[in-house]
Design a protein around this motif. Structure first.
Motif, PDB file in Angstrom:
ATOM      1  N   GLY A   1       5.622   4.735 -14.449  1.00 40.03           N
ATOM      2  CA  GLY A   1       4.574   4.363 -13.488  1.00 40.03           C
ATOM      3  C   GLY A   1       4.834   3.028 -12.813  1.00 40.03           C
ATOM      4  O   GLY A   1       4.437   2.819 -11.668  1.00 40.03           O
ATOM      5  N   HIS A   2       5.435   2.103 -13.505  1.00 35.94           N
ATOM      6  CA  HIS A   2       5.813   0.817 -12.890  1.00 35.94           C
ATOM      7  C   HIS A   2       7.243   0.530 -13.306  1.00 35.94           C
ATOM      8  O   HIS A   2       7.521   0.256 -14.476  1.00 35.94           O
ATOM      9  CB  HIS A   2       4.883  -0.300 -13.357  1.00 35.94           C
ATOM     10  N   GLU A   3       8.122   0.584 -12.339  1.00 36.41           N
ATOM     11  CA  GLU A   3       9.532   0.371 -12.633  1.00 36.41           C
ATOM     12  C   GLU A   3       9.787  -1.025 -13.194  1.00 36.41           C
ATOM     13  O   GLU A   3       9.047  -1.957 -12.913  1.00 36.41           O
ATOM     14  CB  GLU A   3      10.369   0.562 -11.361  1.00 36.41           C
TER      15      GLU A   3
ATOM     16  N   GLY B   1      -3.529  -1.142  -2.570  1.00 34.88           N
ATOM     17  CA  GLY B   1      -2.336  -0.528  -3.176  1.00 34.88           C
ATOM     18  C   GLY B   1      -1.184  -1.525  -3.255  1.00 34.88           C
ATOM     19  O   GLY B   1      -0.082  -1.152  -3.648  1.00 34.88           O
ATOM     20  N   GLU B   2      -1.397  -2.763  -2.856  1.00 35.54           N
ATOM     21  CA  GLU B   2      -0.373  -3.829  -2.949  1.00 35.54           C
ATOM     22  C   GLU B   2       0.972  -3.287  -2.458  1.00 35.54           C
ATOM     23  O   GLU B   2       1.999  -3.411  -3.116  1.00 35.54           O
ATOM     24  CB  GLU B   2      -0.244  -4.305  -4.400  1.00 35.54           C
ATOM     25  N   ARG B   3       0.938  -2.684  -1.280  1.00 37.49           N
ATOM     26  CA  ARG B   3       2.071  -1.820  -0.918  1.00 37.49           C
ATOM     27  C   ARG B   3       2.691  -2.155   0.442  1.00 37.49           C
ATOM     28  O   ARG B   3       2.127  -2.916   1.224  1.00 37.49           O
ATOM     29  CB  ARG B   3       1.598  -0.368  -0.918  1.00 37.49           C
TER      30      ARG B   3
ATOM     31  N   SER C   1      -0.415   3.392 -17.533  1.00 36.16           N
ATOM     32  CA  SER C   1      -0.388   2.825 -18.890  1.00 36.16           C
ATOM     33  C   SER C   1       0.543   1.613 -18.978  1.00 36.16           C
ATOM     34  O   SER C   1       0.324   0.712 -19.764  1.00 36.16           O
ATOM     35  CB  SER C   1       0.031   3.876 -19.914  1.00 36.16           C
ATOM     36  N   HIS C   2       1.607   1.594 -18.202  1.00 36.40           N
ATOM     37  CA  HIS C   2       2.568   0.485 -18.218  1.00 36.40           C
ATOM     38  C   HIS C   2       3.322   0.354 -19.548  1.00 36.40           C
ATOM     39  O   HIS C   2       3.853  -0.700 -19.856  1.00 36.40           O
ATOM     40  CB  HIS C   2       1.892  -0.866 -17.915  1.00 36.40           C
ATOM     41  N   GLU C   3       3.381   1.418 -20.338  1.00 37.55           N
ATOM     42  CA  GLU C   3       4.140   1.289 -21.608  1.00 37.55           C
ATOM     43  C   GLU C   3       5.609   0.965 -21.337  1.00 37.55           C
ATOM     44  O   GLU C   3       6.205   0.119 -21.992  1.00 37.55           O
ATOM     45  CB  GLU C   3       4.029   2.598 -22.416  1.00 37.55           C
TER      46      GLU C   3
ATOM     47  N   PHE D   1       0.029 -18.883  -5.744  1.00 37.17           N
ATOM     48  CA  PHE D   1      -0.513 -17.847  -4.873  1.00 37.17           C
ATOM     49  C   PHE D   1      -0.084 -16.501  -5.432  1.00 37.17           C
ATOM     50  O   PHE D   1       1.091 -16.295  -5.738  1.00 37.17           O
ATOM     51  CB  PHE D   1       0.060 -17.954  -3.457  1.00 37.17           C
ATOM     52  N   TYR D   2      -1.035 -15.606  -5.492  1.00 41.34           N
ATOM     53  CA  TYR D   2      -0.709 -14.200  -5.789  1.00 41.34           C
ATOM     54  C   TYR D   2      -0.326 -13.536  -4.468  1.00 41.34           C
ATOM     55  O   TYR D   2       0.687 -12.862  -4.367  1.00 41.34           O
ATOM     56  CB  TYR D   2      -1.942 -13.541  -6.404  1.00 41.34           C
ATOM     57  N   THR D   3      -1.155 -13.769  -3.434  1.00 44.35           N
ATOM     58  CA  THR D   3      -0.821 -13.277  -2.092  1.00 44.35           C
ATOM     59  C   THR D   3      -0.377 -14.464  -1.239  1.00 44.35           C
ATOM     60  O   THR D   3      -0.783 -15.595  -1.488  1.00 44.35           O
ATOM     61  CB  THR D   3      -2.036 -12.613  -1.421  1.00 44.35           C
TER      62      THR D   3
ATOM     63  N   ASN E   1       1.494  -9.651   0.821  1.00 41.16           N
ATOM     64  CA  ASN E   1       2.674 -10.438   0.444  1.00 41.16           C
ATOM     65  C   ASN E   1       2.641 -10.995  -0.971  1.00 41.16           C
ATOM     66  O   ASN E   1       2.742 -12.216  -1.185  1.00 41.16           O
ATOM     67  CB  ASN E   1       2.838 -11.618   1.425  1.00 41.16           C
ATOM     68  N   GLU E   2       2.554 -10.129  -1.933  1.00 43.17           N
ATOM     69  CA  GLU E   2       2.503 -10.604  -3.325  1.00 43.17           C
ATOM     70  C   GLU E   2       3.763 -11.399  -3.675  1.00 43.17           C
ATOM     71  O   GLU E   2       4.880 -11.008  -3.307  1.00 43.17           O
ATOM     72  CB  GLU E   2       2.342  -9.402  -4.271  1.00 43.17           C
ATOM     73  N   THR E   3       3.565 -12.490  -4.379  1.00 39.54           N
ATOM     74  CA  THR E   3       4.713 -13.317  -4.778  1.00 39.54           C
ATOM     75  C   THR E   3       5.733 -12.488  -5.569  1.00 39.54           C
ATOM     76  O   THR E   3       6.945 -12.618  -5.364  1.00 39.54           O
ATOM     77  CB  THR E   3       4.235 -14.525  -5.606  1.00 39.54           C
TER      78      THR E   3
ATOM     79  N   GLY F   1       4.950   2.524  -0.880  1.00 45.08           N
ATOM     80  CA  GLY F   1       4.158   2.307  -2.070  1.00 45.08           C
ATOM     81  C   GLY F   1       4.152   0.858  -2.526  1.00 45.08           C
ATOM     82  O   GLY F   1       4.540  -0.061  -1.794  1.00 45.08           O
ATOM     83  N   HIS F   2       3.725   0.683  -3.757  1.00 38.59           N
ATOM     84  CA  HIS F   2       3.552  -0.640  -4.364  1.00 38.59           C
ATOM     85  C   HIS F   2       4.860  -1.446  -4.249  1.00 38.59           C
ATOM     86  O   HIS F   2       5.922  -1.003  -4.700  1.00 38.59           O
ATOM     87  CB  HIS F   2       3.154  -0.424  -5.829  1.00 38.59           C
ATOM     88  N   ALA F   3       4.751  -2.630  -3.666  1.00 40.63           N
ATOM     89  CA  ALA F   3       5.977  -3.334  -3.259  1.00 40.63           C
ATOM     90  C   ALA F   3       6.767  -3.902  -4.434  1.00 40.63           C
ATOM     91  O   ALA F   3       7.994  -4.013  -4.350  1.00 40.63           O
ATOM     92  CB  ALA F   3       5.621  -4.445  -2.275  1.00 40.63           C
TER      93      ALA F   3
HETATM   94  O1  FUB Z   1       1.066  -3.604 -12.504  1.00 41.12           O
HETATM   95  C1  FUB Z   1       1.682  -4.782 -13.012  1.00 41.12           C
HETATM   96  C2  FUB Z   1       1.636  -5.866 -11.969  1.00 41.12           C
HETATM   97  O2  FUB Z   1       0.284  -6.172 -11.686  1.00 41.12           O
HETATM   98  C3  FUB Z   1       2.209  -5.507 -10.631  1.00 41.12           C
HETATM   99  O3  FUB Z   1       3.575  -5.697 -10.506  1.00 41.12           O
HETATM  100  C4  FUB Z   1       1.444  -6.383  -9.717  1.00 41.12           C
HETATM  101  O4  FUB Z   1       1.504  -5.981  -8.394  1.00 41.12           O
HETATM  102  C5  FUB Z   1       0.065  -6.292 -10.286  1.00 41.12           C
HETATM  103  O5  FUB Z   1      -0.586  -5.165  -9.835  1.00 41.12           O
END
Ligand code: FUB
Ligand code: ZN
Length: 667
Positions: free
Chosen positions: A206-208, A323-325, A156-158, A387-389, A339-341, A271-273
């Motif tokens: 879910g997303h720090e 998984g961008e991980r 949800s990313h709330e 660049f995203y990656t 390598n996400e920015t 996990g997700h970097a």
């Molecule tokens: O989930 C929010 C952002 O979108 C993440 O930090 C990025 O990796 C992308 O998935």
């Protein structure tokens, strides 16, 4: 009257408590440093004049602002893709606030106020702020769940939105002293603290980033509850019983969210970097502010794991696209490097905190490696292509999958451009730090800084042409003569260390040593924790000169990095180099760099806004019909960060040192 006195004492108590424990080293704020260099200042300027306006424009044209307007009016349909799209506005607001702090701009300030008014109206009476639900609570975004927070553990990313709101609000408050966004953030944070915690709702976000944001609010308000909730969120990780701990799938095991193991027992970056980088930053914050050694030990171990086993040679992390991980140990593929920015940005946040905890320069070495390479490669020289990656190689022929080879102005998931918008203006804040009698100089950028050591004002002027040249001049101007230690970071790369681990090493040891002069006289120095320490009574106009050797270094990989074996990468100073098709006869994947290749360097003012290139004569593989041969051709390498600014074509970072075998592929 009594009540006021009591309130005062309570708030004083908060502040005293807040001051009890903290990082042993204090950063010098970016607002205290005025840059005058040719490398970072133009980037900060282009961020101010191009990136930030372009980001706001995109936030408007893509409907991100409209989402807030609809939430305010409680009517309409969420009109962008992701529930975290609100954060693009928050991040751009944060970057714009940083920019305002050093570059007053009434028009920009008024625009921010207009956005803040809309954000405020979108906030629900109890502080909840999340357009993906508020617009139409009966039909919230599919990732959001029917009830508030119901899917917070997942997608949800709330709380992610909340975290970016807090970061933006802290920046805006500090820059403008206005409380409009700050009060919105505090109201939301109070709601979050009332909902989550011991005896209340338990969840690992879910997303720090809410943790870092809460820490910032704690610092600004002294309200202990914010710190406690940040700590609670960290301690919630690894407690959920609904995962399949045996699964190799990082989503199913919870590793994707760093939620498979309690943080204190985590030893590996998993996990997700981006999530991971924000978590580790928050762990460092909370460890510093609470003195919790178990958190400190965990984050130390995880750092070693990243630097020993999970970082690309140009300072990027998060190798795996699915998984961008983070991958497994030594899983650093070149053809598919993700390598996400944002992951590089998170790595910078984290490493700076590690330095503030430990005072060792190895953390700044990693920060510098990422900052000058894998991070700024994320933005084009025009300031509006991203660049995203960040690829490690682009091959035109027979390579699959093709990684991003050109930058884009925006993305459907546009986290990276707006993250850059907030990171770039804060860069001068990574240059200096102080503790007790120590003044640390960490980054080398032409500038003038006004800071204080033991409350005594000192001006530091840097004159250099870094990263192109290694001669650094520091003029130390205390207001009155003062005794203190000047700790100048001697980068690992100037001490024969490619990175602070054995993951990558220089192929040859250099005999050149950094030379240091004080007021013209060469001094003997010892390096402690990576810093050359000069102790003296500093007087106005004292001059320290440091000469860092700027040889071209060949970097080789640890034997466990199978696909880099037999290959070499090139480094000069803090910069990693790559070869692009444009300078190398239209290709880059056919270049061989034998051990005896000799390199020269040349500064080219007209190229890519001015870069030092590396040149050589090297063999290149030529295929002509059924004939395969090598020819000698001139070779030019450019800084990695500057690739993909002249159209699309091949790019290589790792070069074979000899032809070992040839794969024959048919179309
Ligand atoms: O989930 C929010 C952002 O979108 C993440 O930090 C990025 O990796 C992308 O998935
Ligand atoms: Zn991103």
């Amino acid at each position: 009257m009594k009540k006021i006195l009591l309130l005062l004492l309570v708030s004083l108590g908060y502040v005293l408590q807040a001051q009890q424990k903290d990082y042993p080293i204090q950063a010098v704020a970016f607002t205290q440093v005025k840059l005058s260099d040719n490398f970072w200042l133009p980037r900060i300027e282009i961020n101010r004049t191009v990136t930030i306006p372009a980001s706001f424009e995109r936030c408007e044209s893509t409907g991100r602002v409209k989402n807030f307007v609809m939430a305010a009016n409680k009517t309409g349909k969420f009109c962008t893709t992701f529930p975290f799209d609100d954060t693009d506005i928050y991040k751009t607001l944060e970057g714009a606030s940083f920019s305002l702090a050093v570059h007053p701009d009434a028009k920009l300030s008024a625009y921010l106020d207009s956005l803040i008014t809309i954000i405020g109206k979108a906030q629900e009476p109890d502080g909840y702020l999340y357009t993906a639900r508020t617009i139409n609570p009966k039909e919230p975004h599919a990732w959001a769940g029917k009830e508030r927070w119901e899917k917070e553990r997942e997608l949800s990313h709330e709380l992610y939105n909340a975290g970016h709101l807090y970061e933006a609000a802290a920046a805006h408050f500090m820059a403008t002293k206005k409380r409009n966004l700050f009060n919105i953030a505090l109201k939301n944070a109070d709601l979050v603290c009332s909902v989550f915690g011991p005896g209340k709702l338990h969840v690992a976000p879910g997303h720090e980033i809410v943790e870092m944001g809460l820490v910032k609010l704690y610092r600004l308000t002294g309200k202990r509850e914010y710190l406690n909730t940040a700590k609670f969120f960290i301690e919630e990780r690894g407690r959920y019983k609904g995962y399949d701990s045996a699964s190799k799938d990082s989503w199913k095991s919870g590793a994707y969210w760093q939620d498979n193991t309690p943080v204190v027992d985590q030893e590996e970056a998993e996990g997700h970097a981006v999530r991971a980088g924000y978590l580790y930053s928050a762990v460092a914050d909370v460890a510093a502010l609470t003195g919790d050694d178990s958190l400190l030990r965990a984050v130390d171990k995880i750092w070693n794991n990243v630097v020993d086993k999970k970082m690309y040679v140009q300072g990027s992390v998060g190798a795996i696209g699915d998984g961008e991980r983070y991958g497994n140990n030594y899983e650093l593929p070149n053809a598919t490097a993700y390598n996400e920015t944002c992951a590089a940005i998170a790595l910078v946040y984290w490493n700076y905190r590690m330095f503030l905890l430990h005072g060792e320069s190895k953390y700044m070495d990693v920060l510098e490696k990422s900052l000058y390479n894998g991070l700024i490669s994320g933005v084009g020289l025009d300031g509006k292509s991203f660049f995203y990656t960040n690829a490690m190689q682009i091959k035109n022929s027979f390579s699959f999958p093709q990684m991003e080879a050109t930058r884009s102005g925006w993305f459907e998931c546009s986290c990276c451009p707006t993250n850059l918008a907030r990171l770039i203006p804060s860069i001068p804040g990574y240059m200096y730090a102080v503790n007790e009698d120590n003044l640390y100089i960490n980054l080398f950028i032409n500038s003038s800084a006004d800071l204080s050591v033991r409350n005594k004002p000192v001006q530091v002027i840097q004159q250099n042409n870094y990263p192109w040249d290694g001669n650094l001049i520091f003029t130390i101007n205390p207001k009155a003569a003062a005794v203190f230690n000047l700790l100048v970071r001697i980068p690992g790369w100037a001490q024969n260390k490619a990175i602070p681990s054995t993951l990558y090493q220089f192929q040859n040891t250099s005999a050149e040593k950094p030379m240091i002069k004080v007021n013209g006289a060469v001094v003997d120095y010892t390096i402690v924790n990576g810093y050359a320490t000069i102790n003296k009574t500093w007087k106005k106009n004292d001059k320290v000169e440091v000469d860092l050797p700027m040889e071209v270094r060949r970097v080789v990989a640890n034997e466990k990095l199978k696909e880099d074996i037999g290959k070499v990468a090139l480094q000069r100073g803090p910069l990693m180099y790559c070869a692009e098709w444009k300078d190398n006869n239209g290709k880059a994947s056919n270049i061989i760099l034998p051990d005896n290749a000799v390199f020269t360097t040349e500064f080219m003012p007209e190229l890519l806004n001015g870069v030092t290139v590396l040149k050589s004569e090297v063999p290149a593989v030529i295929i002509n019909g059924n004939d395969i041969s090598t020819v000698k051709q001139s070779f030019t390498a450019i800084p990695y960060y500057s690739w993909a600014n002249r159209g699309k074509g091949e790019m290589m970072v790792w070069f074979p040192t000899a032809v070992k075998e040839v794969d024959l592929l048919a179309k």
